[in-house]
Design a protein around this motif. Structure first.
Motif, short mmCIF file in Angstrom:
data_model
loop_
_atom_site.label_atom_id
_atom_site.label_comp_id
_atom_site.label_asym_id
_atom_site.label_seq_id
_atom_site.Cartn_x
_atom_site.Cartn_y
_atom_site.Cartn_z
N HIS A 32 2.92 -15.14 -57.07
CA HIS A 32 1.85 -15.43 -56.12
C HIS A 32 0.69 -14.45 -56.23
CE1 HIS A 32 3.86 -18.76 -54.19
NE2 HIS A 32 4.96 -18.06 -54.24
N ALA A 33 0.78 -13.52 -57.19
CA ALA A 33 -0.28 -12.53 -57.38
C ALA A 33 -1.62 -13.18 -57.73
CB ALA A 33 0.12 -11.54 -58.47
N ALA A 34 -1.57 -14.27 -58.48
CA ALA A 34 -2.82 -14.92 -58.91
C ALA A 34 -3.51 -15.69 -57.80
CB ALA A 34 -2.54 -15.85 -60.10
N GLU A 35 -2.89 -15.76 -56.63
CA GLU A 35 -3.53 -16.44 -55.50
C GLU A 35 -4.64 -15.59 -54.89
OE1 GLU A 35 -0.34 -17.38 -52.85
OE2 GLU A 35 0.42 -18.98 -54.14
N ARG A 36 -4.59 -14.28 -55.15
CA ARG A 36 -5.66 -13.42 -54.64
C ARG A 36 -6.96 -13.78 -55.34
NH1 ARG A 36 -5.32 -8.46 -56.25
NH2 ARG A 36 -3.99 -8.98 -57.97
N GLN A 78 -0.48 -14.34 -70.75
CA GLN A 78 -0.05 -13.85 -69.45
C GLN A 78 -0.96 -14.32 -68.31
OE1 GLN A 78 0.30 -9.63 -70.16
NE2 GLN A 78 2.02 -9.93 -71.55
N LEU A 79 -2.26 -14.40 -68.58
CA LEU A 79 -3.17 -14.90 -67.54
C LEU A 79 -2.84 -16.35 -67.20
CD1 LEU A 79 -5.59 -14.46 -65.67
CD2 LEU A 79 -7.06 -15.21 -67.55
N LEU A 80 -2.62 -17.17 -68.23
CA LEU A 80 -2.26 -18.57 -67.98
C LEU A 80 -0.91 -18.68 -67.27
CD1 LEU A 80 -3.48 -20.21 -71.31
CD2 LEU A 80 -4.52 -20.39 -69.05
N GLN A 81 0.02 -17.80 -67.62
CA GLN A 81 1.31 -17.79 -66.93
C GLN A 81 1.13 -17.47 -65.45
OE1 GLN A 81 3.44 -15.07 -69.86
NE2 GLN A 81 5.15 -16.26 -69.01
N LEU A 82 0.34 -16.43 -65.16
CA LEU A 82 0.14 -16.04 -63.76
C LEU A 82 -0.51 -17.16 -62.95
CD1 LEU A 82 -1.04 -12.32 -64.03
CD2 LEU A 82 1.03 -13.16 -62.92
N VAL A 83 -1.50 -17.82 -63.55
CA VAL A 83 -2.23 -18.86 -62.84
C VAL A 83 -1.39 -20.12 -62.64
CG1 VAL A 83 -4.21 -20.42 -62.99
CG2 VAL A 83 -4.50 -17.99 -63.50
N GLY A 85 2.04 -20.49 -63.52
CA GLY A 85 3.46 -20.27 -63.29
C GLY A 85 3.86 -20.30 -61.82
N ARG A 86 2.87 -20.27 -60.95
CA ARG A 86 3.17 -20.38 -59.51
C ARG A 86 3.85 -21.72 -59.22
NH1 ARG A 86 -2.69 -19.70 -57.18
NH2 ARG A 86 -3.12 -20.75 -59.12
N SER A 90 8.65 -23.59 -65.60
CA SER A 90 8.95 -23.58 -67.04
C SER A 90 8.13 -22.51 -67.78
CB SER A 90 8.68 -24.95 -67.66
OG SER A 90 7.28 -25.20 -67.74
N LEU A 91 7.08 -21.99 -67.13
CA LEU A 91 6.21 -20.99 -67.76
C LEU A 91 6.70 -19.57 -67.52
CD1 LEU A 91 2.73 -22.45 -66.79
CD2 LEU A 91 4.10 -22.92 -68.82
N ARG A 92 7.77 -19.40 -66.81
CA ARG A 92 8.24 -18.07 -66.43
C ARG A 92 9.13 -17.45 -67.51
NH1 ARG A 92 9.15 -18.86 -59.89
NH2 ARG A 92 7.11 -19.81 -59.54
#
Length: 202
Positions: A32-36, A78-83, A85-86, A90-92
């Motif tokens: 949920h870090a990318a929600e900021r 990693q940026l695409l995973q963070l965005v 992967g929420r 399957s991206l984790r």
């Protein structure tokens, strides 16, 4: 940066059950870090800082931290995973190549782009490992000495692997130094282009 680093966290030693529990407890924070609102800009700023910290005379020969290097590929993945992967578990994936394959399978990265990026990653990582084995120390710098480049080029040929990892029937002809430099430029150029395409997409 810390959440991005935790994407790669996995148990390695000690109480593996406790490590798994710790990673599971951290997962909601990571995903949920990318929600900021500032999350994407923070990741992009960190990549810029890494490049700025490479000594000026060495940035063009940096296999890992330089433009078109391993970090460009890892940061884009990693940026695409963070965005994404929420919502898409399957991206984790903690490792770069499986994560890139998952991004391609999910349609977040085109198949041709993912294949080119994976090929560049394998080549750059293999070259980095050969340099480190030769010098018996951690290094990410492509040497300037033609004799060393020739030696690394020969070692890559001896592995008898093409950049995609498929076995070759016979090593190619020609100067191994020139072939190594040409392959490196090609892969670094592709990695740089794909990094910019994926990393700076809205």
């Amino acid at each position: 940066w810390e959440f991005q680093a935790l994407l790669k966290a996995r148990p390695a030693a000690g109480d593996l059950a406790l490590a798994r529990e710790w990673i599971d407890d951290l997962a909601p924070l990571v995903w949920h870090a990318a929600e900021r609102p500032e999350a994407v800009d923070d990741v992009r700023d960190m990549r810029r800082k890494i490049i700025e910290n490479v000594p000026k005379g060495k940035v063009d020969r940096e296999i890992k931290r330089g433009s078109g290097g391993l970090r460009d590929i890892e940061f884009a993945v990693q940026l695409l995973q963070l965005v994404h992967g929420r919502a898409d578990e399957s991206l984790r994936e903690p490792a770069t190549l499986p994560a890139l394959a998952a991004l391609a399978a999910g349609g977040y990265v085109g198949r041709a782009d993912a294949a080119a990026m994976a090929s560049a990653y394998r080549f750059l990582r293999g070259t980095e490992h050969l340099l480190q084995l030769r010098q018996l120390r951690r290094t990410h710098l492509l040497p300037e000495d033609p004799a060393v480049l020739r030696e690394i080029g020969r070692a890559i040929r001896r592995l008898r692997l093409d950049p995609a990892g498929a076995a070759r029937p016979a090593p190619p002809a020609g100067d191994p130094e020139q072939a190594l430099v040409a392959d490196w430029r090609q892969h670094a150029g592709q990695a740089r282009q794909l990094h910019e395409k994926l990393f700076y997409r809205p």
